[in-house]
Design an enzyme around this catalytic site. Structure first.
Site, PDB file in Angstrom:
ATOM      1  N   GLN A   1      27.082  -7.666   6.087  1.00  0.00           N
ATOM      2  CA  GLN A   1      25.864  -7.363   6.826  1.00  0.00           C
ATOM      3  C   GLN A   1      25.010  -8.640   6.866  1.00  0.00           C
ATOM      4  OE1 GLN A   1      25.380  -3.892   8.144  1.00  0.00           O
ATOM      5  NE2 GLN A   1      27.575  -4.256   7.812  1.00  0.00           N
TER       6      GLN A   1
ATOM      7  N   ARG B   1      19.802  -3.627   5.442  1.00  0.00           N
ATOM      8  CA  ARG B   1      19.799  -4.837   6.266  1.00  0.00           C
ATOM      9  C   ARG B   1      20.689  -4.626   7.495  1.00  0.00           C
ATOM     10  NH1 ARG B   1      19.980  -8.462   2.648  1.00  0.00           N
ATOM     11  NH2 ARG B   1      19.993 -10.160   4.153  1.00  0.00           N
TER      12      ARG B   1
ATOM     13  N   ALA C   1      18.752   3.171   8.244  1.00  0.00           N
ATOM     14  CA  ALA C   1      20.058   2.500   8.264  1.00  0.00           C
ATOM     15  C   ALA C   1      19.985   1.167   9.020  1.00  0.00           C
ATOM     16  CB  ALA C   1      21.091   3.424   8.894  1.00  0.00           C
ATOM     17  N   HIS C   2      21.093   0.480   9.062  1.00  0.00           N
ATOM     18  CA  HIS C   2      21.090  -0.858   9.657  1.00  0.00           C
ATOM     19  C   HIS C   2      20.798  -0.848  11.151  1.00  0.00           C
ATOM     20  CE1 HIS C   2      25.836  -0.799   9.855  1.00  0.00           C
ATOM     21  NE2 HIS C   2      25.311   0.299  10.337  1.00  0.00           N
ATOM     22  N   ASN C   3      20.000  -1.852  11.543  1.00  0.00           N
ATOM     23  CA  ASN C   3      19.676  -2.091  12.947  1.00  0.00           C
ATOM     24  C   ASN C   3      18.789  -1.029  13.575  1.00  0.00           C
ATOM     25  OD1 ASN C   3      22.776  -3.307  12.625  1.00  0.00           O
ATOM     26  ND2 ASN C   3      21.229  -4.633  13.521  1.00  0.00           N
TER      27      ASN C   3
END
Lengths: 347, 347, 347
Positions: free
Chosen positions: B199, B219, B240-242
């Site tokens: 990530q 991240r 969560a990511h993004n």
């Protein structure tokens, strides 16, 4: 932590204040379920349903109800509550030794009111004005905030965080990652965004409470968040600000109680029950897994919400119909009326 | 943390920039709800519904809307937004003192760019290349990873973990147990199991954000996970990511947002709302407790899912019928057709 | 952590064991999605659906399936599994450097069996009898309990807590805030409240497992809680005592598995799936988001529960009808019978 503890059958009987049948000198190395117990192990039969497993078991001794024991020829401890006796025996076999009293040199203890019999682990931080009662253990990396009070014989595990102004009574167990006394979620809308409402209340936790790993108990807005005596909470319990939980209530993992809700005593919540804020739950209320409690419950009983599980293909169809359930209801009413009219016409 | 703070009514009026009625020298020791306020306490009436409690209250002063104050003979502060004024007053009464600037000797600070006015608690770890802005507090046991930047006047509570490459703006509060910048959940299937996708993105958090205890903000995979300005998140928020969250959005406890979803500004999510990944939520969307958002929401409004709570016996019957809802729907359609045919026959 | 890593296209091709097309000396500074990649970046096309983005992209090189590459004139790496190749490339570009071997002077390491190649961070605590294998990293503030064993090349991030008697195999990644080996939720009712059942089992975690931030894996009551090889769990995974999870199973964030449930291998659970205790889930079972699994699943397939999301006004009406679903069903049955009777009468 030392090595494994062992007991003879007679020693166990004495420690648990139970009668035994069989050879008292039989050595018992640990406890195991009937189905997997090897020789040298103690087991228990808590439910007569599993009686077949008793005959098949290799356990060297079994905790049995006296009525079952009558027809059992092996070693056994006689108990009218075999499951409770197993629980008591589990304490004897637990290899986890209580850490020795004393403050680890790496700990930072600013507080002065820490009993000599307290064990404070490596890298703990105990802030000013905190009080720690006799026999309590504070695990490595735990932080106890200013002016918080922890009673006697508590076990605060590693990396627990207790904020300032929290009060914890005696014989309480708090597992790692738990946060007690973080700010409740209180904000007033303003033209320039959310105005934080400082959370001026504290948290009060009763005697013999156990709180599972990574749980959160938030401090009150103005008054305290209160957890009664003998409350047991599994991991991920979320108790919001100003919640009050009555004595002896049990919550399985990941239950979430929103702010200012009052929960009675002797309730049992299955896993991941949710409770909205500002409601009241009576004593002796039992909730099935994943139910969302959306309104006050004023009488004892069992309550539920949600739908059953099914294959995704069928579920999609049913869920799509759920979106038309009100319409469907009206259509059924309309059919009923039509039929009545027909009957009249024909009558 | 010092002792309790007290203010005279006149001092409070000045500090909050409000007019007052009554005896300005009245000493106020704290804030309490109308129903339980003793003499010496300030209270507030935020909702005219509770006006009866005003007359019954023993509070020594009350924050009131001027229209209510007209007919009130006791001490009061006059505010067009009593709830907002209470929020502002709560800051004044908060006994939690900001820790003194300085690095505790037990802290491990490898980073060089730490302002002299920063307070770094016992057993903190600040890794290489991290930057900590003026006036920020890092609580005991917190870890700030390499090259992460924390702005000015932030309060990072005890035992928070911030990974490397995270960027946090000014006036941010992060509660204990929060993890910012852990790896997003990214894996590619391969013949030899799951291949981890490193990530490589970071996390960016805006100004005046508050994040509740034990929350997780992962991240990004390639780009950053972004939390806008003035976002407030209760305990157990899972980002969560993004994910991108717009300014001023509020999430009650245990909301979970899956990867790459974009949430607008000014949204409010009640407790334990879930959001699937890769969708878009418009501005000013409001979601009721425990809803699972399964698709993009393109227009403002209120959205829900789930079923209501009822006694378990009734629920079991209804849930069993839910499994046949599609079938039921078809049977109703068939009845309707049959009736139409009959009508024709009779017509 | 050092600065950014860069590679030429040819270097990448060699490292990933792939063929390339174009200018091998092209310098690549990082990875980015096709839509946002600037010059200097590597991208990938994992799904032919997004082929339009390929033409529009400013990426300096792209990982492509050879069939797509035929008609592509830019720089590319040829892979039959572009998404897997991207995953492998992500490891190369990760700026996070493994900490150097050695024990930080602030760490408290009582254990003797710690390999020289292990990196133990600031303020870690490694209790007596713990074993840490070659190449493993223990992040700052992490605690490893007595007699726990961690294998080789693991990465235990900051502020993780591992209780005593836990066994973790090789190449395992555990993110911050995770608690492994906390007590399972076991209590026997007694006349004087809940009698704690000491949790005498441990936790065994297989090779190449990854566990997301703030997860909990409880220790077993009598036997171990077991997580197989190649299992991947996102943040907030809750694994209760005596659960067994088969190899390669993947769980997205906030899945909760109650005690003694056995889950097969190769399963995928979407976010926040719940599983009741004492049931069995077969291999290759796939569960949609937020499903509550209420009974054993004996055959592979996809399973679901819950209702769809809709506007709150409509939802309220439908949810109200859900409370009368059994009644509605009976009314439809009654209508059907009535119509049959009518038909007979008319026949």
């Amino acid at each position: 932590m030392s090595g494994r503890k062992t007991f003879s059958l007679a020693e166990l009987a004495q420690a648990l204040e139970l009668e035994f049948q069989g050879e008292g000198e039989t050595r018992l190395l640990g406890i195991a379920p009937l189905a997997t117990a090897n020789a040298g192990y103690l087991s228990f039969l808590s439910n007569i349903k599993f009686k077949a497993a008793l005959q098949a078991s290799s356990a060297s001794a079994v905790i049995l109800h006296p009525e079952i024991a009558v027809s059992y020829t092996g070693n056994c401890l006689l108990s009218f509550k075999p499951y409770l006796s197993y629980a008591q025996a589990s304490a004897l076999f637990d290899p986890l030794e209580k850490p020795r009293a004393g403050v680890h040199p790496s700990a930072v203890v600013v507080a002065e009111d820490v009993d000599d019999s307290v064990a404070i682990g490596a890298n703990c931080v105990i802030e000013q004005g905190a009080q720690i009662g006799a026999g309590t253990v504070i695990g490595p990396g735990a932080v106890v905030g200013a002016n918080s009070r922890i009673g006697t014989n508590c076990f605060i595990h590693a990396n627990v965080t207790i904020y300032h102004g929290v009060s914890i009574a005696d014989d309480v167990i708090i597992h790692s990652g738990v946060v007690i006394g973080g700010d409740g979620f209180g904000f007033a809308p303003s033209s320039s965004g959310w105005q934080k409402i400082h959370q001026l209340g504290g948290v009060r936790i009763g005697n013999r409470v156990e709180i599972g790993a990574n749980s959160c108990v938030d401090r009150g807005a103005l008054e305290d968040t209160v957890i009664g005596n003998d409350v047991i909470c599994d991991d991920y319990t979320m108790i919001a600000h100003n919640v009050v939980i009555g004595d002896g209530t049990a919550m399985a993992a990941a239950c979430q109680v929103a702010g200012s809700t009052v929960i009675g005593s002797g309730c049992t919540f299955a896993g991941n029950v949710g409770v909205v804020g500002h409601i009241t739950i009576a004593d002796q209320v039992h909730i099935t897994a994943r139910t969302l409690i959306t309104k006050s419950i004023l009488k004892p009983g069992s309550y539920s919400s949600g739908t059953g599980m099914m294959e995704t293909g069928l579920w999609r169809k049913n869920a799509a119909r759920f979106a038309k359930l009100d319409e469907l209801y009206r259509r059924v009413v309309s059919l009923e009326q039509q039929l009545k009219i027909q009957e009249k016409d024909e009558g």
